[in-house]
Design an enzyme around this catalytic site. Sequence first.
Site, PDB file in Angstrom:
ATOM      1  N   LYS A 172       0.829  -1.214   0.040  1.00 49.53           N
ATOM      2  CA  LYS A 172       0.051   0.194  -0.003  1.00 49.53           C
ATOM      3  C   LYS A 172       0.908   1.362  -0.051  1.00 49.53           C
ATOM      4  O   LYS A 172       1.928   0.949   0.357  1.00 49.53           O
ATOM      5  CB  LYS A 172      -0.808  -0.106   1.224  1.00 49.53           C
ATOM      6  CG  LYS A 172      -2.120   0.760   1.096  1.00 49.53           C
ATOM      7  CD  LYS A 172      -3.178   0.326   0.483  1.00 49.53           C
ATOM      8  CE  LYS A 172      -4.451   1.087   0.343  1.00 49.53           C
ATOM      9  NZ  LYS A 172      -5.447   0.202  -0.277  1.00 49.53           N
TER      10      LYS A 172
HETATM   11  P1  NAD Z   1     -13.127   8.293  -3.010  1.00 52.02           P
HETATM   12  O1  NAD Z   1     -12.168   9.088  -2.667  1.00 52.02           O
HETATM   13  O2  NAD Z   1     -13.640   8.238  -4.488  1.00 52.02           O
HETATM   14  O3  NAD Z   1     -14.444   8.666  -2.250  1.00 52.02           O
HETATM   15  C1  NAD Z   1     -14.440   8.665  -0.906  1.00 52.02           C
HETATM   16  C2  NAD Z   1     -15.904   9.223  -0.379  1.00 52.02           C
HETATM   17  O4  NAD Z   1     -16.066   9.356   0.916  1.00 52.02           O
HETATM   18  C3  NAD Z   1     -16.103  10.539  -0.910  1.00 52.02           C
HETATM   19  O5  NAD Z   1     -17.595  10.667  -1.506  1.00 52.02           O
HETATM   20  C4  NAD Z   1     -16.019  11.564   0.307  1.00 52.02           C
HETATM   21  O6  NAD Z   1     -16.807  12.735   0.364  1.00 52.02           O
HETATM   22  C5  NAD Z   1     -16.590  10.592   1.400  1.00 52.02           C
HETATM   23  N1  NAD Z   1     -15.995  10.926   2.854  1.00 52.02           N
HETATM   24  C6  NAD Z   1     -14.553  11.346   2.982  1.00 52.02           C
HETATM   25  N2  NAD Z   1     -14.778  11.547   4.413  1.00 52.02           N
HETATM   26  C7  NAD Z   1     -15.952  11.174   4.846  1.00 52.02           C
HETATM   27  C8  NAD Z   1     -16.694  11.202   6.021  1.00 52.02           C
HETATM   28  N3  NAD Z   1     -16.239  11.578   7.187  1.00 52.02           N
HETATM   29  N4  NAD Z   1     -18.071  11.001   6.174  1.00 52.02           N
HETATM   30  C9  NAD Z   1     -18.709  10.422   4.933  1.00 52.02           C
HETATM   31  N5  NAD Z   1     -18.182  10.481   3.927  1.00 52.02           N
HETATM   32  C10 NAD Z   1     -17.034  10.795   3.521  1.00 52.02           C
HETATM   33  O7  NAD Z   1     -12.710   6.588  -2.544  1.00 52.02           O
HETATM   34  P2  NAD Z   1     -13.221   5.221  -2.888  1.00 52.02           P
HETATM   35  O8  NAD Z   1     -12.019   4.922  -4.214  1.00 52.02           O
HETATM   36  O9  NAD Z   1     -14.670   5.208  -3.134  1.00 52.02           O
HETATM   37  O10 NAD Z   1     -12.757   4.566  -1.812  1.00 52.02           O
HETATM   38  C11 NAD Z   1     -13.691   4.436  -0.597  1.00 52.02           C
HETATM   39  C12 NAD Z   1     -13.102   3.444   0.521  1.00 52.02           C
HETATM   40  O11 NAD Z   1     -13.168   2.304  -0.368  1.00 52.02           O
HETATM   41  C13 NAD Z   1     -11.664   3.658   0.967  1.00 52.02           C
HETATM   42  O12 NAD Z   1     -11.701   2.922   2.251  1.00 52.02           O
HETATM   43  C14 NAD Z   1     -10.909   2.682   0.063  1.00 52.02           C
HETATM   44  O13 NAD Z   1      -9.641   2.469   0.720  1.00 52.02           O
HETATM   45  C15 NAD Z   1     -11.833   1.737   0.035  1.00 52.02           C
HETATM   46  N6  NAD Z   1     -11.468   0.917  -1.331  1.00 52.02           N
HETATM   47  C16 NAD Z   1     -11.435   1.342  -2.529  1.00 52.02           C
HETATM   48  C17 NAD Z   1     -11.190   0.707  -3.717  1.00 52.02           C
HETATM   49  C18 NAD Z   1     -11.357   1.272  -5.124  1.00 52.02           C
HETATM   50  O14 NAD Z   1     -11.140   0.587  -5.991  1.00 52.02           O
HETATM   51  N7  NAD Z   1     -11.732   2.371  -5.188  1.00 52.02           N
HETATM   52  C19 NAD Z   1     -10.993  -0.817  -3.681  1.00 52.02           C
HETATM   53  C20 NAD Z   1     -10.815  -1.233  -2.339  1.00 52.02           C
HETATM   54  C21 NAD Z   1     -11.312  -0.459  -1.160  1.00 52.02           C
END
Ligand code: NAD
Length: 410
Positions: A102
């Site tokens: 990571k």
């Molecule tokens: P992203 O940056 O696209 O979106 C994050 C979202 O969370 C945004 O809408 C933001 O406004 C919101 N957010 C941030 N702080 C917040 C809070 N305190 N309360 C409510 N909403 C809040 O990120 P993503 O790619 O959608 O990833 C989200 C989660 O999924 C992360 O934990 C990431 O590690 C995990 N994840 C993502 C992927 C991927 O393919 N993108 C894969 C595995 C895991």
Amino acid sequence: MRASEATEYYFTKAADELELPEWLRKLMLTSKREVAVQVVYERDDGSVDTCLGYRVQHDNSRGPMKGGLRYHPQVDLDEVRALANLMTWKTAVVNLPYGGAKGGITVDPRSLSLKEKERLTRSFVDGIHDVIGPDSDIPAPDMGTTYREMSWIRNQWEKYHGFNPAVITGKPVEEYGVKGREEATGRGVGLLAVKALKRVGMRPKECRTAIQGFGNVGTHAAKYMHEADFPIVAVSDISGCYFRPEGLDVPDIVRYSLAHGGLEGYQKAELLPRDDVLTLDVDLLIPAALGGVIHEGNVNDVKAKIIIEAANGPTMPAADQTLADNGVIVLPDILANAGGVTASYFEWVQNRQHYRWSLDRVRQELDHTLSDAFEQVWQESVSRKIDLRTAAFILAVARVQRAHELVGLS
Ligand code: NAD
């Protein structure tokens, strides 16, 4: 509790069930390599800013290490270490030929222009290019990063090492990316929600759902689940929680969020305080934002009967125990959000084959891989009479143990 302590707690529960010797636990909990680099970049006004970037490589006994790259103000070494560790178990539980890694930069990407983000990203690659590569460690997008950063990373890395798009996944589709990568994590969350529901004898349309976080994962999960008939009654982002008890108009709110860069100002739902999304009276809760959001302080207010962990590490250990005591079914992050890394694997395979798969093939193989992993985890949980998280960790840890064993280390 620090993020790495939480991961260690879950690992230890599985290690106890597997009766792993102490030396092997220590080996499996120690990163292979941890790199912290200075990231220096020029702002648009000509000033210079400096921050820290990290890459933690946890384990490569099952293959090259794989894991996302996060841009967020709260990124620190401990968080990256915990997430790298989780990646090892995630790739193992879905049986991809990868280890775990990571990375991240402690920066608020919303405070940067596109050009500033590009200079920041290229500076980071200058610091880590020697330790990543298609056969060693393959980054991908995570919170705060998208296909754009992946494109800059490939371009900067290739300046040192020559053409090889398999160095990174989550690239733009027109530039060696794969159709379906962007939707894959959310699609996987939706698919696994349907499977979990079947196991508990509920139908999607009876399952009122709330989603925390409306970025890549949250929006794609909402789209898939809307099509599968789930009433999505609340979604939230950094600006608040948007609630409509009779079910949100999902295509409309997704369009709004894309057009406005977030949910702020959305009028066709009631605006509630941001964290209310976690404690609404719903059947299914999908945390899809940050880690550590379900903790001792709010766990007893959680009303959902099922939690699908789309985010990484959303449940703290003490809360996890309370959820289990309260009879809540938790589909753990290492399985629930593995759709992203699975599609990344397909992208890497295609890059190495110089061959493109159709969207249908990507979706089919993704659904197959996740369904298989779900069945194995569920079976493990039933046969050992343990929760799904411990079952998933047992499968994963046993696979990594076997890999160490085969090369003669255990
Ligand atoms: P992203 O940056 O696209 O979106 C994050 C979202 O969370 C945004 O809408 C933001 O406004 C919101 N957010 C941030 N702080 C917040 C809070 N305190 N309360 C409510 N909403 C809040 O990120 P993503 O790619 O959608 O990833 C989200 C989660 O999924 C992360 O934990 C990431 O590690 C995990 N994840 C993502 C992927 C991927 O393919 N993108 C894969 C595995 C895991």
